[in-house]
Design an enzyme around this catalytic site. Structure first.
Site, short mmCIF file in Angstrom:
data_model
loop_
_atom_site.label_atom_id
_atom_site.label_comp_id
_atom_site.label_asym_id
_atom_site.label_seq_id
_atom_site.Cartn_x
_atom_site.Cartn_y
_atom_site.Cartn_z
N ASP A 131 0.81 -1.15 0.08
CA ASP A 131 0.01 0.04 -0.12
C ASP A 131 0.72 1.21 -0.04
O ASP A 131 0.46 2.33 0.53
CB ASP A 131 -1.04 0.09 1.21
CG ASP A 131 -1.71 -1.36 1.28
OD1 ASP A 131 -2.26 -1.65 0.11
OD2 ASP A 131 -1.88 -1.63 2.32
N LYS A 148 2.12 2.23 -5.21
CA LYS A 148 3.07 1.79 -6.38
C LYS A 148 2.34 2.12 -7.68
O LYS A 148 2.73 2.58 -8.72
CB LYS A 148 3.34 0.36 -6.41
CG LYS A 148 4.10 -0.09 -5.22
CD LYS A 148 4.39 -1.67 -5.02
CE LYS A 148 3.04 -2.12 -4.41
NZ LYS A 148 2.77 -1.79 -3.11
N LYS A 198 0.05 4.33 -8.45
CA LYS A 198 0.20 5.72 -8.89
C LYS A 198 1.38 6.09 -9.71
O LYS A 198 1.65 6.69 -10.57
CB LYS A 198 0.04 6.71 -7.59
CG LYS A 198 0.48 7.99 -8.05
CD LYS A 198 0.44 9.19 -7.03
CE LYS A 198 1.18 10.44 -7.42
NZ LYS A 198 0.92 11.44 -6.56
N ASN A 219 -4.96 -10.17 -4.57
CA ASN A 219 -4.76 -9.60 -2.98
C ASN A 219 -4.13 -8.05 -3.24
O ASN A 219 -4.29 -7.33 -2.16
CB ASN A 219 -3.72 -10.43 -2.31
CG ASN A 219 -2.23 -10.74 -2.85
OD1 ASN A 219 -2.37 -10.65 -4.30
ND2 ASN A 219 -1.28 -11.40 -2.27
N GLY A 256 -4.31 -4.00 -4.48
CA GLY A 256 -5.18 -3.24 -4.94
C GLY A 256 -4.30 -1.71 -5.26
O GLY A 256 -3.84 -1.17 -4.46
N GLN A 304 2.30 -5.79 -3.39
CA GLN A 304 2.68 -5.80 -1.86
C GLN A 304 3.86 -5.31 -1.56
O GLN A 304 4.13 -4.30 -2.23
CB GLN A 304 2.57 -7.20 -1.28
CG GLN A 304 1.25 -8.11 -1.34
CD GLN A 304 0.83 -8.68 -2.80
OE1 GLN A 304 1.68 -9.29 -3.50
NE2 GLN A 304 -0.31 -8.33 -3.31
N THR A 323 2.77 -12.39 2.52
CA THR A 323 2.06 -13.08 1.39
C THR A 323 3.03 -14.47 0.87
O THR A 323 3.99 -14.74 1.32
CB THR A 323 1.84 -12.15 0.29
OG1 THR A 323 0.97 -12.74 -0.48
CG2 THR A 323 3.05 -11.92 -0.37
N GLY A 361 -10.91 -3.00 2.21
CA GLY A 361 -11.77 -2.13 2.78
C GLY A 361 -11.35 -2.30 4.28
O GLY A 361 -11.74 -1.34 5.22
N ARG A 362 -10.38 -2.83 4.74
CA ARG A 362 -10.09 -2.97 6.03
C ARG A 362 -9.19 -1.77 6.57
O ARG A 362 -8.32 -1.37 5.87
CB ARG A 362 -9.17 -4.20 6.38
CG ARG A 362 -10.02 -5.58 6.25
CD ARG A 362 -8.92 -6.92 6.69
NE ARG A 362 -7.75 -6.89 5.52
CZ ARG A 362 -6.96 -7.93 5.56
NH1 ARG A 362 -6.85 -8.53 6.53
NH2 ARG A 362 -6.08 -7.86 4.51
N LYS A 387 2.87 10.27 0.35
CA LYS A 387 2.08 10.91 1.22
C LYS A 387 2.68 11.76 2.24
O LYS A 387 2.36 11.75 3.48
CB LYS A 387 1.47 9.58 2.01
CG LYS A 387 0.56 8.93 1.11
CD LYS A 387 -0.66 7.91 2.00
CE LYS A 387 -1.99 7.70 1.24
NZ LYS A 387 -2.84 6.79 1.97
#
Ligand code: IMP
Length: 423
Positions: A13, A16, A18, A38, A40, A224, A239, A302-303, A331
């Site tokens: 997360d 990557k 973007k 797995n 997103g 990942q 993973t 969504g976690r 970020k």
């Protein structure tokens, strides 16, 4: 030309998707090398948000060809949904998306086995996305898997039924009642297969090596993050694939001496979704602010993501394991407004201060030591060039560069394609 790599240096997360999207204009081919649904990968441009799971993040650019490599695992059901989303935007994936014949397929029963295995683990569960990733890679290394190329064989259906039967027998050994309708799952799967068959299947290792010889530019896209790597991550809370640079070689059939730049993506702080140790995790209002401002919710499940300070011990480890040549910090905008920022610079490990990433980083083995930095108040999200960045952010970046020995070439100041500052 050499193949450049782009991968995540934390627990996934990092953003990557973007950056691949931003860099795609420099490349002829974007090739995804591991993982599956797995992942997103979120891309935002022209006021719209797109989430990709298996399809490489270069798909929205007309000029790039996109390859799903042999190291990827494909769930035809989820893949069909991804393609249907592309249909809504008139993306021509028939000519621009190529699938390796050696990529493995996720069967409906792989997903069931994932659910049964997680439930059976109880409190020790990994926090899997339950997409069937672990069981599919187990079948791959156990030499039982079904590959995309099998769809071109006469006995494909027989192979599918044989493996399904085996899985059902395995499921019966779990002392767990799963609620499912196999007929419905298989019907959905066969619709997915129909859609998958519309795409071009290729011998991707030959395709990519020919492209290298023809001087085409290739970007290998990871999924990942390095701390979820099956060997180098926080095992067993990882993973099931090689998320580090070596995974690009095995997941695409590209030799190590063909690798060029290694772009390492990290957030200015740290997040983790699912279970497992996280030494700099925050349980206070600072962590809650990161989660809220950074919209830290999984793009796939969504976690809520767990949040904490930047861990330089872990980042330096990931830089070494991957041979990172350029860093990209994501970020930074989320940290605006903190008076003081903390960065973990060493661990206390079983009574001794260490600066390397050890075998076990659970709270009973590791506590952290921080260096403190002055924060910044400026809203970074409208900034467009490096000379607008506040001095305290530049000091933060300079410290990271000094500690890792690698330049930070991109500072991302928001989720949109345009909110990207190149240094
Ligand atoms: P699995 O890969 O679905 O089996 O999940 C194993 C672990 O990796 C879990 O902790 C997941 O939350 C985590 N994980 C898997 N994929 C991603 C991802 O793309 N981003 C962040 N965490 C992930």
């Amino acid at each position: 030309m050499a193949v450049d790599l782009l991968l995540g240096l934390q627990w996934g997360d990092e953003g990557k998707g973007k950056i691949v999207d931003v860099l795609t204009t420099n490349y002829d081919i974007i090739a995804r090398f591991q993982g599956g649904p797995n992942a997103g990968h979120t891309l935002i441009f022209d006021g719209a948000k797109h989430v990709l799971h298996t399809i490489p993040s270069g798909i929205f650019h007309k000029t790039a060809l996109n390859v799903v490599g042999n190291g990827v695992v494909i769930d035809p059901v989820i893949f069909k949904k991804e393609l249907e989303n592309l249909d809504k935007h008139n993306i021509d994936y028939i000519s621009r998306l190529l699938i390796s014949r050696k990529a493995h397929l996720i069967l409906p029963t792989h997903r069931l086995l994932d659910a049964a295995s997680e439930t059976a683990k109880g409190k020790a569960k990994i926090g899997s996305t339950l997409k069937g990733i672990g069981p599919t890679y187990m079948d791959k290394t156990g030499r039982n898997g079904i590959r995309v190329g099998d769809l071109e064989l006469d006995n494909w259906e027989e192979k599918f039924q044989h493996l399904t039967k085996k899985h059902l027998k395995m499921l019966s050994h779990f002392d767990i009642q799963l609620d499912y309708d196999l007929v419905e799952l298989q019907a959905e799967f066969s619709e997915g297969i129909k859609k998958l068959r519309q795409l071009q299947f290729i011998d991707s290792e030959a395709y990519l090596n020919d492209a290298i010889k023809e001087n085409k530019t290739i970007l290998a896209e990871g999924a990942q993050g390095s701390l979820l790597d099956v060997d180098f991550g926080t095992y067993p809370f990882v993973t099931s694939s090689t998320t580090t640079a070596a995974g690009a070689c095995t997941g695409l059939g590209v030799a190590p001496n063909k690798i060029g730049e290694v772009f390492g993506i990290f957030k200015a702080y740290t997040t983790r979704v699912g279970s497992g140790p996280f030494p700099t995790e925050l349980f206070d209002k600072d962590g809650a602010t990161m989660a809220k401002v950074g919209h830290e919710f999984g793009a796939t499940t969504g976690r809520a993501r767990r949040c904490g300070w930047l861990d330089l011990v872990a980042l330096k480890y990931a830089v070494d394991v991957n041979g990172v040549t350029q860093l990209m910090m994501m970020k930074g905008d989320v940290l605006s407004g903190f008076d003081t920022l903390k960065v973990c610079t060493s661990y206390n490990y079983k009574g001794t201060e260490i600066t390397h990433f050890p075998y076990n980083i659970e709270p009973e083995n590791v506590s952290v030591n921080y260096s403190e930095f002055k924060g910044w108040d400026e809203d970074l999200t409208k900034m467009t060039s490096a000379n607008q960045l506040p001095q305290s952010l530049l000091d933060y970046v300079a410290f990271i560069e000094k500690e890792t020995g690698v330049p930070v070439k991109i500072v991302s100041v928001g989720p949109d394609r345009k909110q990207t500052i190149v240094r």
